[in-house]
Design a protein around this motif. Structure first.
Motif, PDB file in Angstrom:
ATOM      1  N   LEU A 197     -47.998  -0.502 -30.522  1.00  0.00           N
ATOM      2  CA  LEU A 197     -48.334   0.863 -30.935  1.00  0.00           C
ATOM      3  C   LEU A 197     -49.834   0.974 -31.160  1.00  0.00           C
ATOM      4  O   LEU A 197     -50.437   0.079 -31.775  1.00  0.00           O
ATOM      5  N   PRO A 198     -50.466   2.045 -30.721  1.00  0.00           N
ATOM      6  CA  PRO A 198     -51.908   2.202 -30.909  1.00  0.00           C
ATOM      7  C   PRO A 198     -52.289   2.528 -32.351  1.00  0.00           C
ATOM      8  O   PRO A 198     -53.438   2.368 -32.742  1.00  0.00           O
ATOM      9  N   GLU A 199     -51.329   2.997 -33.145  1.00  0.00           N
ATOM     10  CA  GLU A 199     -51.577   3.325 -34.545  1.00  0.00           C
ATOM     11  C   GLU A 199     -50.402   2.855 -35.383  1.00  0.00           C
ATOM     12  O   GLU A 199     -49.353   2.475 -34.855  1.00  0.00           O
ATOM     13  N   VAL A 200     -50.573   2.895 -36.697  1.00  0.00           N
ATOM     14  CA  VAL A 200     -49.496   2.504 -37.604  1.00  0.00           C
ATOM     15  C   VAL A 200     -48.277   3.402 -37.404  1.00  0.00           C
ATOM     16  O   VAL A 200     -47.135   2.951 -37.467  1.00  0.00           O
ATOM     17  N   THR A 201     -48.515   4.682 -37.168  1.00  0.00           N
ATOM     18  CA  THR A 201     -47.438   5.609 -36.797  1.00  0.00           C
ATOM     19  C   THR A 201     -47.906   6.444 -35.617  1.00  0.00           C
ATOM     20  O   THR A 201     -49.098   6.764 -35.508  1.00  0.00           O
ATOM     21  N   VAL A 202     -46.998   6.774 -34.737  1.00  0.00           N
ATOM     22  CA  VAL A 202     -47.299   7.658 -33.607  1.00  0.00           C
ATOM     23  C   VAL A 202     -46.240   8.749 -33.559  1.00  0.00           C
ATOM     24  O   VAL A 202     -45.097   8.546 -33.983  1.00  0.00           O
ATOM     25  N   THR A 203     -46.643   9.902 -33.063  1.00  0.00           N
ATOM     26  CA  THR A 203     -45.718  11.025 -32.917  1.00  0.00           C
ATOM     27  C   THR A 203     -45.350  11.179 -31.455  1.00  0.00           C
ATOM     28  O   THR A 203     -46.224  11.127 -30.577  1.00  0.00           O
ATOM     29  N   VAL A 204     -44.089  11.370 -31.196  1.00  0.00           N
ATOM     30  CA  VAL A 204     -43.567  11.409 -29.821  1.00  0.00           C
ATOM     31  C   VAL A 204     -43.792  12.780 -29.193  1.00  0.00           C
ATOM     32  O   VAL A 204     -43.522  13.819 -29.804  1.00  0.00           O
ATOM     33  N   THR A 205     -44.286  12.762 -27.967  1.00  0.00           N
ATOM     34  CA  THR A 205     -44.383  13.988 -27.165  1.00  0.00           C
ATOM     35  C   THR A 205     -43.213  14.095 -26.189  1.00  0.00           C
ATOM     36  O   THR A 205     -42.606  15.149 -26.051  1.00  0.00           O
ATOM     37  N   SER A 206     -42.898  12.996 -25.508  1.00  0.00           N
ATOM     38  CA  SER A 206     -41.780  12.998 -24.566  1.00  0.00           C
ATOM     39  C   SER A 206     -41.178  11.601 -24.459  1.00  0.00           C
ATOM     40  O   SER A 206     -41.799  10.612 -24.867  1.00  0.00           O
ATOM     41  N   CYS A 207     -39.970  11.528 -23.897  1.00  0.00           N
ATOM     42  CA  CYS A 207     -39.229  10.263 -23.791  1.00  0.00           C
ATOM     43  C   CYS A 207     -38.787  10.062 -22.339  1.00  0.00           C
ATOM     44  O   CYS A 207     -37.703  10.525 -21.935  1.00  0.00           O
ATOM     45  N   PRO A 208     -39.613   9.397 -21.526  1.00  0.00           N
ATOM     46  CA  PRO A 208     -39.284   9.228 -20.108  1.00  0.00           C
ATOM     47  C   PRO A 208     -38.026   8.394 -19.863  1.00  0.00           C
ATOM     48  O   PRO A 208     -37.360   8.558 -18.828  1.00  0.00           O
ATOM     49  N   ALA A 209     -37.701   7.488 -20.789  1.00  0.00           N
ATOM     50  CA  ALA A 209     -36.575   6.575 -20.559  1.00  0.00           C
ATOM     51  C   ALA A 209     -35.401   6.957 -21.454  1.00  0.00           C
ATOM     52  O   ALA A 209     -35.380   6.633 -22.646  1.00  0.00           O
ATOM     53  N   ALA A 210     -34.434   7.632 -20.860  1.00  0.00           N
ATOM     54  CA  ALA A 210     -33.239   8.023 -21.607  1.00  0.00           C
ATOM     55  C   ALA A 210     -32.219   6.883 -21.569  1.00  0.00           C
ATOM     56  O   ALA A 210     -32.359   5.908 -20.817  1.00  0.00           O
ATOM     57  N   VAL A 211     -31.212   7.005 -22.413  1.00  0.00           N
ATOM     58  CA  VAL A 211     -30.133   6.009 -22.401  1.00  0.00           C
ATOM     59  C   VAL A 211     -29.524   5.955 -20.995  1.00  0.00           C
ATOM     60  O   VAL A 211     -29.256   6.987 -20.371  1.00  0.00           O
ATOM     61  N   GLY A 212     -29.316   4.715 -20.474  1.00  0.00           N
ATOM     62  CA  GLY A 212     -28.772   4.533 -19.129  1.00  0.00           C
ATOM     63  C   GLY A 212     -29.828   4.308 -18.080  1.00  0.00           C
ATOM     64  O   GLY A 212     -29.521   3.938 -16.941  1.00  0.00           O
TER      65      GLY A 212
END
Length: 377
Positions: A197-212
């Motif tokens: 992680l680039p920081e201690v916490t990061v905020t998600v914009t999108s999730c390219p890898a879904a379950v499956g």
């Protein structure tokens, strides 16, 4: 009848003769008084302030001792860089994920699983770029030790990976179900053992890898919002109180040393920047921008204003504003227990002025009206 008329005329003349000197005398007095009054009015001039007599207002009040943290406002501009993608370090299928836009991924957690094995996410100032073993030294080992200690594990202080580093890492891995270091591979921490992680916490914009989804090393798993790179603070002069100071962020003090005389300073401490960007003040400003998504992929700047206070409060005295005299900028005098005392004004408001004595002298009963009394300098 003629004789009577003659006698009456004589009596009238006698009376007039008797009255006339009295009237003349009275008129003379009046004229003289008017003349003197006019002369006094013409001769009067205002008396200069320097020749005015000293104040006769001898009322006193007790100076009230108080503590003062000398809070100053610091404007801090956080500069954020472009968004980043957290990539897969191994191959397999995504079997579980907590990734969703707007979610926060924190260092020390496992936001997703590959082949039913939770993937540890970890922030280190220097990403692990080589296989680490006990006894190896470097910035990557230092960063790993620092982060493990920040998370509450008993890693060593320093830039050497030791057995204590391995124990601390394994304790964290077991807590989230991630792969620990084992004897089979010589207790080695291979490159790609965790999601960086680039920081201690990061905020998600999108999730390219879904379950499956099947992923390979380097495939994008999580796209973050723009992350803070560095910050610039406009620091005020410490003024009358040059002691150590801290930024106050949501009730927690963060030491911050300013350059002499104030000015602009650059903040690169990732822990401090993280505290600023996690603050309620920053969150409010970010919300007004439309949330993390409103910052855009290329980032942007947000300026927050935070209090900067003394670590040890100073002793000050509350006195009436009228007690001060011979003021030159912030320096002036008050009469305390009958003696002129040199003071410096540090704050004022609500009919009271806060001062510090220039000789560490305590104040007692001060004159309510100080003007016209001998100078303290």
């Amino acid at each position: 009848m003629g004789l009577n008329t003659h006698n009456n005329r004589k009596e009238s003349e006698v009376r007039r003769a008797a009255v006339s000197p009295s009237v003349i005398a009275v008129m003379a007095v009046i004229v003289l008084a008017v003349g003197m009054t006019g002369g006094l009015l013409l001769a009067w001039r205002p008396v200069p302030d320097s020749l005015q007599p000293a104040s006769t207002d001898d009322r006193t009040v007790a100076a009230v001792q108080d503590t003062y943290d000398d809070a100053r406002t610091v404007d801090i501009t956080v500069h954020t860089g472009a968004s980043q993608t957290i990539a897969a370090t191994g191959s397999g299928m995504i079997t579980a994920t907590s990734c969703e836009p707007g979610a926060v991924v924190a260092s020390g957690t496992a936001p997703l699983s590959i082949d039913e094995t939770p993937q540890l996410a970890l922030h280190t100032a220097v990403p692990t770029y080589r296989d680490l073993q006990s006894g190896m030294r470097g910035g990557d080992a230092q960063s790993l030790n620092d982060e493990l200690r920040r998370l509450g594990y008993a890693a060593p202080v320093g830039d050497t990976m030791t057995w204590d580093t391995i124990l601390a890492y394994n304790t964290l891995a077991y807590s989230v179900g991630a792969e620990p270091l084992t004897a089979e591979n010589g207790w080695e921490l291979p490159v790609g053992s965790y999601l960086w992680l680039p920081e201690v916490t990061v905020t998600v914009t999108s999730c390219p890898a879904a379950v499956g989804t099947t992923v390979n090393p380097g495939d994008g798993l999580i796209v973050t919002t723009a992350t803070p790179g560095y910050a610039e603070a406009v620091m005020p002069d410490a003024g009358s109180f040059p002691g150590s100071r801290s930024l106050q962020i949501d009730g927690t003090a963060y030491p911050l040393v300013a350059p002499d005389g104030g000015g602009i300073m650059t903040i690169t401490d990732t822990n401090l920047i993280s505290a600023i960007t996690s603050s309620s003040t920053y969150a409010q400003l970010l919300s007004e921008r439309g949330g993390p998504e409103g910052m855009g992929a290329d980032g942007g700047d947000i300026t927050v204003s935070l209090p900067w206070t003394l670590d040890e409060t100073a002793t000050v005295w509350d006195v009436p504003p009228s007690a001060l005299y011979d003021l030159e900028q912030a320096d002036g005098c008050v009469v305390s227990d009958g003696e002129p005392v040199a003071v410096t004004v540090v704050a004022s408001g609500l009919g009271r002025t806060k001062v510090v004595t220039q000789s560490a002298k305590s104040l007692g009963d001060v004159l309510v009206e100080g003007k016209g009394h001998p100078s303290c300098r």
